[in-house]
Each structure stands twice: as C-alpha cells, then as structure tokens.
Design a protein around this motif. Structure first.
Motif, PDB file in Angstrom:
ATOM      1  N   SER A 101     -16.128  -6.471   2.998  1.00 40.23           N
ATOM      2  CA  SER A 101     -17.387  -7.200   3.145  1.00 40.23           C
ATOM      3  C   SER A 101     -18.201  -7.067   1.868  1.00 40.23           C
ATOM      4  O   SER A 101     -18.049  -6.109   1.110  1.00 40.23           O
ATOM      5  N   GLU A 102     -19.038  -8.070   1.653  1.00 35.87           N
ATOM      6  CA  GLU A 102     -19.941  -8.063   0.518  1.00 35.87           C
ATOM      7  C   GLU A 102     -21.280  -8.593   1.006  1.00 35.87           C
ATOM      8  O   GLU A 102     -21.350  -9.705   1.541  1.00 35.87           O
ATOM      9  N   ASP A 103     -22.314  -7.779   0.860  1.00 34.50           N
ATOM     10  CA  ASP A 103     -23.651  -8.156   1.333  1.00 34.50           C
ATOM     11  C   ASP A 103     -23.609  -8.617   2.792  1.00 34.50           C
ATOM     12  O   ASP A 103     -24.186  -9.633   3.159  1.00 34.50           O
ATOM     13  N   ASN A 104     -22.885  -7.862   3.597  1.00 34.19           N
ATOM     14  CA  ASN A 104     -22.790  -8.120   5.034  1.00 34.19           C
ATOM     15  C   ASN A 104     -22.040  -9.404   5.386  1.00 34.19           C
ATOM     16  O   ASN A 104     -22.150  -9.915   6.490  1.00 34.19           O
ATOM     17  N   ILE A 105     -21.306  -9.960   4.433  1.00 33.82           N
ATOM     18  CA  ILE A 105     -20.494 -11.155   4.668  1.00 33.82           C
ATOM     19  C   ILE A 105     -19.030 -10.738   4.602  1.00 33.82           C
ATOM     20  O   ILE A 105     -18.586 -10.158   3.609  1.00 33.82           O
ATOM     21  N   PRO A 106     -18.254 -11.018   5.664  1.00 37.19           N
ATOM     22  CA  PRO A 106     -16.842 -10.613   5.641  1.00 37.19           C
ATOM     23  C   PRO A 106     -16.042 -11.390   4.603  1.00 37.19           C
ATOM     24  O   PRO A 106     -16.295 -12.565   4.359  1.00 37.19           O
ATOM     25  N   LYS A 107     -15.078 -10.701   4.021  1.00 38.70           N
ATOM     26  CA  LYS A 107     -14.156 -11.285   3.038  1.00 38.70           C
ATOM     27  C   LYS A 107     -12.747 -10.926   3.491  1.00 38.70           C
ATOM     28  O   LYS A 107     -12.452  -9.769   3.761  1.00 38.70           O
ATOM     29  N   LEU A 108     -11.886 -11.904   3.563  1.00 41.36           N
ATOM     30  CA  LEU A 108     -10.539 -11.694   4.061  1.00 41.36           C
ATOM     31  C   LEU A 108      -9.539 -12.228   3.049  1.00 41.36           C
ATOM     32  O   LEU A 108      -9.720 -13.326   2.519  1.00 41.36           O
ATOM     33  N   ARG A 109      -8.493 -11.449   2.776  1.00 37.73           N
ATOM     34  CA  ARG A 109      -7.444 -11.905   1.862  1.00 37.73           C
ATOM     35  C   ARG A 109      -6.132 -11.237   2.228  1.00 37.73           C
ATOM     36  O   ARG A 109      -6.116 -10.214   2.890  1.00 37.73           O
ATOM     37  N   ILE A 110      -5.054 -11.837   1.753  1.00 37.92           N
ATOM     38  CA  ILE A 110      -3.728 -11.282   1.988  1.00 37.92           C
ATOM     39  C   ILE A 110      -3.437 -10.221   0.925  1.00 37.92           C
ATOM     40  O   ILE A 110      -3.665 -10.444  -0.258  1.00 37.92           O
ATOM     41  N   PHE A 111      -2.952  -9.088   1.383  1.00 41.42           N
ATOM     42  CA  PHE A 111      -2.568  -7.981   0.511  1.00 41.42           C
ATOM     43  C   PHE A 111      -1.177  -7.537   0.918  1.00 41.42           C
ATOM     44  O   PHE A 111      -0.721  -7.842   2.014  1.00 41.42           O
ATOM     45  N   GLN A 112      -0.529  -6.804   0.034  1.00 42.74           N
ATOM     46  CA  GLN A 112       0.770  -6.239   0.356  1.00 42.74           C
ATOM     47  C   GLN A 112       0.672  -4.721   0.327  1.00 42.74           C
ATOM     48  O   GLN A 112       0.133  -4.150  -0.629  1.00 42.74           O
ATOM     49  N   ILE A 113       1.169  -4.088   1.377  1.00 41.41           N
ATOM     50  CA  ILE A 113       1.242  -2.631   1.386  1.00 41.41           C
ATOM     51  C   ILE A 113       2.307  -2.241   0.363  1.00 41.41           C
ATOM     52  O   ILE A 113       3.456  -2.656   0.468  1.00 41.41           O
ATOM     53  N   MET A 114       1.902  -1.489  -0.637  1.00 38.89           N
ATOM     54  CA  MET A 114       2.807  -1.128  -1.723  1.00 38.89           C
ATOM     55  C   MET A 114       3.606   0.138  -1.437  1.00 38.89           C
ATOM     56  O   MET A 114       4.678   0.343  -1.990  1.00 38.89           O
ATOM     57  N   LYS A 115       3.062   0.985  -0.572  1.00 43.56           N
ATOM     58  CA  LYS A 115       3.740   2.224  -0.210  1.00 43.56           C
ATOM     59  C   LYS A 115       3.116   2.726   1.082  1.00 43.56           C
ATOM     60  O   LYS A 115       1.925   2.503   1.323  1.00 43.56           O
ATOM     61  N   GLN A 116       3.921   3.389   1.883  1.00 46.03           N
ATOM     62  CA  GLN A 116       3.421   3.975   3.122  1.00 46.03           C
ATOM     63  C   GLN A 116       3.957   5.380   3.240  1.00 46.03           C
ATOM     64  O   GLN A 116       5.169   5.608   3.129  1.00 46.03           O
ATOM     65  N   GLU A 117       3.067   6.324   3.436  1.00 43.74           N
ATOM     66  CA  GLU A 117       3.447   7.715   3.685  1.00 43.74           C
ATOM     67  C   GLU A 117       2.780   8.130   4.988  1.00 43.74           C
ATOM     68  O   GLU A 117       1.566   8.374   5.013  1.00 43.74           O
ATOM     69  N   GLY A 118       3.549   8.154   6.058  1.00 49.34           N
ATOM     70  CA  GLY A 118       2.974   8.474   7.361  1.00 49.34           C
ATOM     71  C   GLY A 118       1.925   7.450   7.738  1.00 49.34           C
ATOM     72  O   GLY A 118       2.204   6.256   7.795  1.00 49.34           O
ATOM     73  N   ASN A 119       0.701   7.915   7.943  1.00 48.99           N
ATOM     74  CA  ASN A 119      -0.384   7.011   8.318  1.00 48.99           C
ATOM     75  C   ASN A 119      -1.299   6.665   7.138  1.00 48.99           C
ATOM     76  O   ASN A 119      -2.440   6.271   7.331  1.00 48.99           O
ATOM     77  N   VAL A 120      -0.770   6.792   5.918  1.00 51.66           N
ATOM     78  CA  VAL A 120      -1.529   6.432   4.722  1.00 51.66           C
ATOM     79  C   VAL A 120      -0.843   5.242   4.048  1.00 51.66           C
ATOM     80  O   VAL A 120       0.355   5.287   3.761  1.00 51.66           O
ATOM     81  N   LEU A 121      -1.619   4.178   3.824  1.00 50.97           N
ATOM     82  CA  LEU A 121      -1.120   2.951   3.200  1.00 50.97           C
ATOM     83  C   LEU A 121      -1.676   2.857   1.786  1.00 50.97           C
ATOM     84  O   LEU A 121      -2.867   3.101   1.572  1.00 50.97           O
ATOM     85  N   TYR A 122      -0.836   2.463   0.832  1.00 55.84           N
ATOM     86  CA  TYR A 122      -1.237   2.372  -0.573  1.00 55.84           C
ATOM     87  C   TYR A 122      -1.240   0.918  -1.036  1.00 55.84           C
ATOM     88  O   TYR A 122      -0.362   0.138  -0.659  1.00 55.84           O
ATOM     89  N   PHE A 123      -2.203   0.599  -1.906  1.00 57.73           N
ATOM     90  CA  PHE A 123      -2.383  -0.754  -2.418  1.00 57.73           C
ATOM     91  C   PHE A 123      -2.693  -0.709  -3.912  1.00 57.73           C
ATOM     92  O   PHE A 123      -3.136   0.311  -4.429  1.00 57.73           O
ATOM     93  N   ALA A 124      -2.491  -1.850  -4.572  1.00 57.80           N
ATOM     94  CA  ALA A 124      -2.819  -1.986  -5.992  1.00 57.80           C
ATOM     95  C   ALA A 124      -3.516  -3.327  -6.201  1.00 57.80           C
ATOM     96  O   ALA A 124      -3.231  -4.301  -5.508  1.00 57.80           O
TER      97      ALA A 124
END
Length: 152
Positions: free
Chosen positions: A19-42
């Motif tokens: 969100s930015e200034d209380n306005i939602p922002k949505l985009r497609i991302f790719q999970i680059m790595k997953q370790e248990g319940n931790v997701l990594y992004f770049a």
C-alpha cells in the motif's frame, strides 16, 4: 500446514499486495526462494514497490491455481544475507536476464505470520487458517464464511 507450504513451492508466481498512502497496490511477483515459512524476493531499488515496502513493510500475497489458493500475510524483512542474495540470483534465470549482477538488486523476505489454505474442490470446501506467530490452526469456515459456503 505442509500442504500450504508445498503449494507455494509449486506455485511461485504470486500476487503481492502493498500500500501507498492507504491505497492498495497489487502486482505479480515470483518467490525466488523458500526456506520453511520464509519467502524470499528480489526487485530493483528504482521500482515503486521497493519504496512502498520501505514505508510500510506489511504485505499480503496469494498464490492460486484451479480450486486451491494460499494467502499469506506478514511484515517483510530487508536483512537478507549476502550468501542468500547470491543464491537467489544464481538460481533464478530471469534475474540474470534483467540485472548484470546480484548486487544490482535489492532483496527482502517475508516470514509468514498468517496463512490461509483454501480448497474449493470437496464439499464442503476445506479452509485452514494458520497463525504462525502463536502456532494456532483453525479448521473449517466460521461465522460469515459458513454462511457464504451455504449460499454457493
């Protein structure tokens, strides 16, 4: 919970909400790595999403295919170790096509605080809510969600 985490391993393309200034922002991302319940992004520090995350690190994401979806929420963390950054860059071919080096990017991770697993295939549908901060699991639809299922 393992079913939900496995679903994320198999469905790395997610819709990430900031969100930015209380306005939602949505985009497609790719999970680059997953370790248990931790997701990594770049991403790039030049992108709006990076600035949004720095101002408000609270996010939600959803992965979806067919009748199954997994929704996660939490607060992103910007402290990603150098060896993690290199691994992410070296193991995700799209990054080397877009950036000449791993250090030209910025990285963040999402330790999942809450996670919902929905499977609309069976009747009644399966819904599980996981609160990873306190270790609680809720099964089934309750309250308005139960009424919603009955209305379908």
């Amino acid at each position: 919970m393992e079913s939900a985490l496995q679903f994320l391993r198999e469905h790395r393309d997610v819709a990430l909400a900031t969100s930015e200034d209380n306005i939602p922002k949505l985009r497609i991302f790719q999970i680059m790595k997953q370790e248990g319940n931790v997701l990594y992004f770049a991403t790039s520090e030049k992108k709006a999403v990076w600035h949004e995350l720095r101002k408000n690190p609270n996010v939600e994401l959803i992965a979806y295919e067919g009748n199954i979806s997994v929704r996660c929420s939490g607060m992103v963390n910007f402290n990603v170790e150098e060896d993690q950054k290199r691994w992410i860059y070296d193991h995700n071919a799209v990054l080397s096509r877009l950036y000449p080096s791993y250090d030209r990017m910025v990285y963040f991770c999402l330790p999942i605080a809450e996670m919902d697993y929905y499977d609309l295939t069976p009747t009644p549908p399966v819904f599980k809510h996981f609160d990873l901060m306190v270790g609680e699991v809720s099964n089934g639809f309750v309250g308005e969600k139960a009424a919603w299922i009955q209305d379908v």
